[in-house]
Design a protein around this motif. Sequence first.
Motif, mmCIF file in Angstrom:
data_model
loop_
_atom_site.group_PDB
_atom_site.id
_atom_site.type_symbol
_atom_site.label_atom_id
_atom_site.label_comp_id
_atom_site.label_asym_id
_atom_site.label_seq_id
_atom_site.Cartn_x
_atom_site.Cartn_y
_atom_site.Cartn_z
ATOM 1 N N UNK A 2 0.838 -1.201 0.000
ATOM 2 C CA UNK A 2 0.000 0.000 0.000
ATOM 3 C C UNK A 2 0.871 1.249 0.000
ATOM 4 N N UNK A 3 0.255 2.373 -0.359
ATOM 5 C CA UNK A 3 0.983 3.640 -0.416
ATOM 6 C C UNK A 3 1.535 4.030 0.958
ATOM 7 N N UNK A 10 11.933 5.241 -1.635
ATOM 8 C CA UNK A 10 11.759 4.208 -2.659
ATOM 9 C C UNK A 10 11.491 4.842 -4.026
ATOM 10 N N UNK A 11 11.950 4.207 -5.103
ATOM 11 C CA UNK A 11 11.662 4.731 -6.444
ATOM 12 C C UNK A 11 10.150 4.763 -6.682
ATOM 13 N N UNK A 12 9.734 5.719 -7.473
ATOM 14 C CA UNK A 12 8.318 5.809 -7.803
ATOM 15 C C UNK A 12 7.912 4.614 -8.654
ATOM 16 N N UNK A 13 6.767 4.062 -8.374
ATOM 17 C CA UNK A 13 6.182 3.008 -9.192
ATOM 18 C C UNK A 13 5.444 3.727 -10.327
ATOM 19 N N UNK A 14 6.191 4.087 -11.368
ATOM 20 C CA UNK A 14 5.649 4.944 -12.419
ATOM 21 C C UNK A 14 4.381 4.395 -13.060
ATOM 22 N N UNK A 16 1.962 3.129 -11.723
ATOM 23 C CA UNK A 16 0.812 3.423 -10.875
ATOM 24 C C UNK A 16 0.789 4.894 -10.425
ATOM 25 N N UNK A 17 1.814 5.671 -10.745
ATOM 26 C CA UNK A 17 1.940 7.056 -10.285
ATOM 27 C C UNK A 17 1.054 7.957 -11.145
ATOM 28 N N UNK A 21 1.056 8.718 -15.263
ATOM 29 C CA UNK A 21 0.032 8.085 -16.099
ATOM 30 C C UNK A 21 -0.780 9.121 -16.869
ATOM 31 N N UNK A 22 -1.134 10.233 -16.203
ATOM 32 C CA UNK A 22 -1.883 11.292 -16.882
ATOM 33 C C UNK A 22 -1.041 11.919 -17.988
#
Length: 148
Positions: A2-3, A10-14, A16-17, A21-22
């Motif tokens: 979970x967030x 931690x590196x961004x989970x692109x 899901x970021x 995504x937008x």
Amino acid sequence: MSHETVPAHAPLDLERFLPYRLSILSNTVSQSIAADYQDRFELSMTEWRVMTILARFPEISAREVVDRSRMDKVAVSRAVARLVDAGRVDRGIHGSDKRRSVLKLSDAGWAIHDEVAPRARQHERDVLEKLDEEERVWLDRILDKLMG
């Protein structure tokens, strides 16, 4: 994971970021539309966006174009200069305020707009066709809420 449990470093989970995504979605949709007008009319994406804003809100300043589009002011300024030089946008004076210039599409600009806009609408329909009616309503609500 979970967030709340992801370490700050931690590196961004692109994948899901949301901003990523937008951005990817926006670029994908915009580039598919741009393919229609870039070669044919030698228009950049920024120039087309300026033209669409001036079609919707004629006789506004470059500053107002920036405010409405949230585009970079330097990019808008360059796009406006190219559009004026190409005869696609006319620059005039706002009523009695000689210091304030306003922009509007020229006849040549309107001719391009009126050819490209229906194609852009078709691209939008093609993208939205992937959603059912309820999803389209929710997408509209969500975008309004996030942009509000």
